[in-house]
Design an enzyme around this catalytic site. Structure first.
Site, PDB file in Angstrom:
ATOM      1  N   ASP A 159       0.843  -1.199   0.000  1.00 42.01           N
ATOM      2  CA  ASP A 159       0.000   0.000   0.000  1.00 42.01           C
ATOM      3  C   ASP A 159       0.880   1.252   0.000  1.00 42.01           C
ATOM      4  OD1 ASP A 159      -2.337  -1.717   0.434  1.00 42.01           O
ATOM      5  OD2 ASP A 159      -1.413  -2.039   2.388  1.00 42.01           O
ATOM      6  N   HIS A 187      -4.371  -3.489   6.432  1.00 39.20           N
ATOM      7  CA  HIS A 187      -4.159  -3.765   5.012  1.00 39.20           C
ATOM      8  C   HIS A 187      -5.490  -4.215   4.420  1.00 39.20           C
ATOM      9  CE1 HIS A 187      -2.911  -5.155   1.167  1.00 39.20           C
ATOM     10  NE2 HIS A 187      -3.386  -6.356   1.434  1.00 39.20           N
TER      11      HIS A 187
HETATM   12  P1  NAX Z   1      -1.912 -18.331  -3.778  1.00 40.91           P
HETATM   13  O1  NAX Z   1      -3.280 -18.875  -3.531  1.00 40.91           O
HETATM   14  O2  NAX Z   1      -1.339 -18.339  -5.147  1.00 40.91           O
HETATM   15  O3  NAX Z   1      -0.857 -19.084  -2.824  1.00 40.91           O
HETATM   16  C1  NAX Z   1      -1.099 -19.302  -1.475  1.00 40.91           C
HETATM   17  C2  NAX Z   1      -0.435 -20.612  -1.133  1.00 40.91           C
HETATM   18  O4  NAX Z   1      -0.527 -20.784   0.276  1.00 40.91           O
HETATM   19  C3  NAX Z   1      -1.096 -21.825  -1.771  1.00 40.91           C
HETATM   20  O5  NAX Z   1      -0.137 -22.548  -2.521  1.00 40.91           O
HETATM   21  C4  NAX Z   1      -1.624 -22.614  -0.583  1.00 40.91           C
HETATM   22  O6  NAX Z   1      -1.541 -24.008  -0.761  1.00 40.91           O
HETATM   23  C5  NAX Z   1      -0.681 -22.145   0.530  1.00 40.91           C
HETATM   24  N1  NAX Z   1      -1.212 -22.373   1.874  1.00 40.91           N
HETATM   25  C6  NAX Z   1      -2.497 -22.335   2.304  1.00 40.91           C
HETATM   26  N2  NAX Z   1      -2.563 -22.656   3.600  1.00 40.91           N
HETATM   27  C7  NAX Z   1      -1.305 -22.895   4.008  1.00 40.91           C
HETATM   28  C8  NAX Z   1      -0.757 -23.285   5.251  1.00 40.91           C
HETATM   29  N3  NAX Z   1      -1.524 -23.520   6.319  1.00 40.91           N
HETATM   30  N4  NAX Z   1       0.583 -23.437   5.332  1.00 40.91           N
HETATM   31  C9  NAX Z   1       1.364 -23.225   4.248  1.00 40.91           C
HETATM   32  N5  NAX Z   1       0.882 -22.878   3.036  1.00 40.91           N
HETATM   33  C10 NAX Z   1      -0.430 -22.697   2.927  1.00 40.91           C
HETATM   34  O7  NAX Z   1      -1.949 -16.851  -3.174  1.00 40.91           O
HETATM   35  P2  NAX Z   1      -0.933 -15.636  -3.406  1.00 40.91           P
HETATM   36  O8  NAX Z   1      -1.375 -14.860  -4.579  1.00 40.91           O
HETATM   37  O9  NAX Z   1       0.460 -16.140  -3.342  1.00 40.91           O
HETATM   38  O10 NAX Z   1      -1.288 -14.755  -2.120  1.00 40.91           O
HETATM   39  C11 NAX Z   1      -0.998 -15.223  -0.831  1.00 40.91           C
HETATM   40  C12 NAX Z   1      -1.677 -14.352   0.221  1.00 40.91           C
HETATM   41  O11 NAX Z   1      -1.202 -13.012   0.159  1.00 40.91           O
HETATM   42  C13 NAX Z   1      -3.185 -14.247   0.080  1.00 40.91           C
HETATM   43  O12 NAX Z   1      -3.765 -14.397   1.374  1.00 40.91           O
HETATM   44  C14 NAX Z   1      -3.394 -12.847  -0.411  1.00 40.91           C
HETATM   45  O13 NAX Z   1      -4.668 -12.362  -0.066  1.00 40.91           O
HETATM   46  C15 NAX Z   1      -2.297 -12.123   0.288  1.00 40.91           C
HETATM   47  N6  NAX Z   1      -1.894 -10.814  -0.233  1.00 40.91           N
HETATM   48  C16 NAX Z   1      -1.509  -9.865   0.660  1.00 40.91           C
HETATM   49  C17 NAX Z   1      -1.033  -8.633   0.277  1.00 40.91           C
HETATM   50  C18 NAX Z   1      -0.596  -7.623   1.296  1.00 40.91           C
HETATM   51  O14 NAX Z   1      -0.277  -6.502   0.882  1.00 40.91           O
HETATM   52  N7  NAX Z   1      -0.546  -7.882   2.596  1.00 40.91           N
HETATM   53  C19 NAX Z   1      -0.979  -8.270  -1.148  1.00 40.91           C
HETATM   54  C20 NAX Z   1      -0.992  -9.428  -2.076  1.00 40.91           C
HETATM   55  C21 NAX Z   1      -1.867 -10.583  -1.670  1.00 40.91           C
HETATM   56  O15 NAX Z   1      -3.177 -10.316  -2.082  1.00 40.91           O
END
Ligand code: NAX
Length: 326
Positions: A159, A187
């Site tokens: 952000d 966020h």
């Molecule tokens: P993806 O869905 O591509 O990847 C997430 C991965 O996490 C998956 O491979 C899943 O299997 C794994 N996972 C789920 N539960 C788990 C656990 N208990 N232990 C280990 N791995 C686990 O998502 P991606 O685009 O990489 O985004 C990841 C996260 O970042 C999401 O929650 C998203 O909302 C968040 N974001 C946060 C941002 C921020 O500024 N704070 C910005 C970008 C993003 O949207």
């Protein structure tokens, strides 16, 4: 030569990790002279995909990469970790209520906080990226009573960087000339990017832009809804920019900002009426591996209003997971 530092990353098969891991191994996180051991956590069904990512990492022959661990066990992933970047989270699926999303993630971050508490370095720096990032960081912090609370942070840096880029474009100045931006709160679209103190080569950016309507009607919604705009345009959520922000956050925390302000979600010390412990985006400076909140920022009426909106949301999230933390 320096001895390797263990960096744990969760969600290692996901989109953000696909950019993040390569940059960490390349030395963008801790410097070009710091060897790294990557410790990658995924859920069991995604472990095979992680092995594919690691084949690609191997094929980069990164000189700084001293080892890679792949696991579905948080106590293996976090063992002796100095840095833990918690990216993996449960995404919102169709028809899922916000409360269900909160509790699904609370369960994940409770387990991971407890594992960090048990096996990580006592100095581990934790960055939570997975959403709802602030509340997930709060849960992990509460689940790790033996680790210093200040070691738990949430990512507001994307952000912050989005706001810098919008301001530079509007003011017609290089992004590198901007200093003293603050992003307050959660966020989420309620966050408050605040450029009242921002300068460009020492001159006020607010005075230069001189357009309060632009601030309220264009800037705030553009930064707040940027994530949605990227999904709309790309068909996928922000990944490379999120990875970049994670790198910026941790690198600045470890290596320092030389007096510059950056925004981090950190446990509140009660300032600005934010209840203690809530993970709240604030401007900080970093030096010697520690962050220090920028103090003495006056809030005008509009800023107070904005702070209240984002704080109320965080209090709601905190209350929503209270039962799970008992
Ligand atoms: P993806 O869905 O591509 O990847 C997430 C991965 O996490 C998956 O491979 C899943 O299997 C794994 N996972 C789920 N539960 C788990 C656990 N208990 N232990 C280990 N791995 C686990 O998502 P991606 O685009 O990489 O985004 C990841 C996260 O970042 C999401 O929650 C998203 O909302 C968040 N974001 C946060 C941002 C921020 O500024 N704070 C910005 C970008 C993003 O949207």
């Amino acid at each position: 030569a320096k001895s390797p530092i263990r960096v744990a990353v969760t969600g290692a098969a996901g989109q953000i990790a696909y950019s993040l891991l390569f940059r960490i191994a390349n030395g963008d996180l801790l410097g070009k002279d710091q060897p790294i051991i990557l410790q990658l956590l995924e859920i069991t069904p995604a472990l095979q995909a992680v092995t594919g990512v690691v084949m690609e990492i191997d094929d980069c022959a990164f000189p700084l990469l001293a080892g890679v661990v792949i696991t579905d066990d948080p106590e293996v992933a976090f063992k002796d970790a100095e840095i833990a970047i918690l990216v993996g989270a449960r995404p919102r699926s169709k028809g899922m209520e916000r409360a269900d999303l909160l509790s699904a993630n609370a369960a994940i971050f409770k387990v991971q906080g407890a594992a960090l508490n048990k096996v990580a370095s006592r100095d581990v720096k934790v960055l939570v990226v997975g959403n709802p990032a602030n509340t997930n960081a709060y849960i992990a912090m509460k689940s790790a009573p033996d680790l210093p609370a200040e070691n738990f942070t949430a990512m507001l840096r994307l952000d912050h960087n989005r706001a810098l880029s919008q301001l530079a474009a509007k003011a017609g100045v290089p992004v590198a000339s901007l200093e003293k931006l603050a992003v307050w709160g959660n966020h989420s679209p309620t966050m408050y990017p605040d450029y009242r103190a921002t300068t460009t080569d020492g001159a006020s950016v607010k005075a230069k832009i001189n357009d309060e309507t632009w601030n309220r009607e264009t800037f705030l919604p553009t930064v707040g809804k940027r994530g949605a705009a990227i999904i709309e345009a790309r068909g996928l959520s922000s990944a490379a920019s999120a990875a970049n922000a994670a790198i910026d956050h941790v690198r600045d925390w470890v290596l320092g900002t030389d007096g510059g302000w950056v925004s981090m979600g950190v446990p509140s010390d009660g300032d600005h009426g934010v209840p203690e412990g809530i993970i709240f985006g604030v401007p900080v400076t970093c030096a010697g591996g520690k962050y220090t909140r920028v103090k003495g920022i006056e809030m005008d009426d509009f800023s107070k209003e904005r702070l209240k909106i984002t704080l109320d949301e965080l209090i709601g999230e905190r209350d929503g997971v209270a039962e799970l933390l008992k």
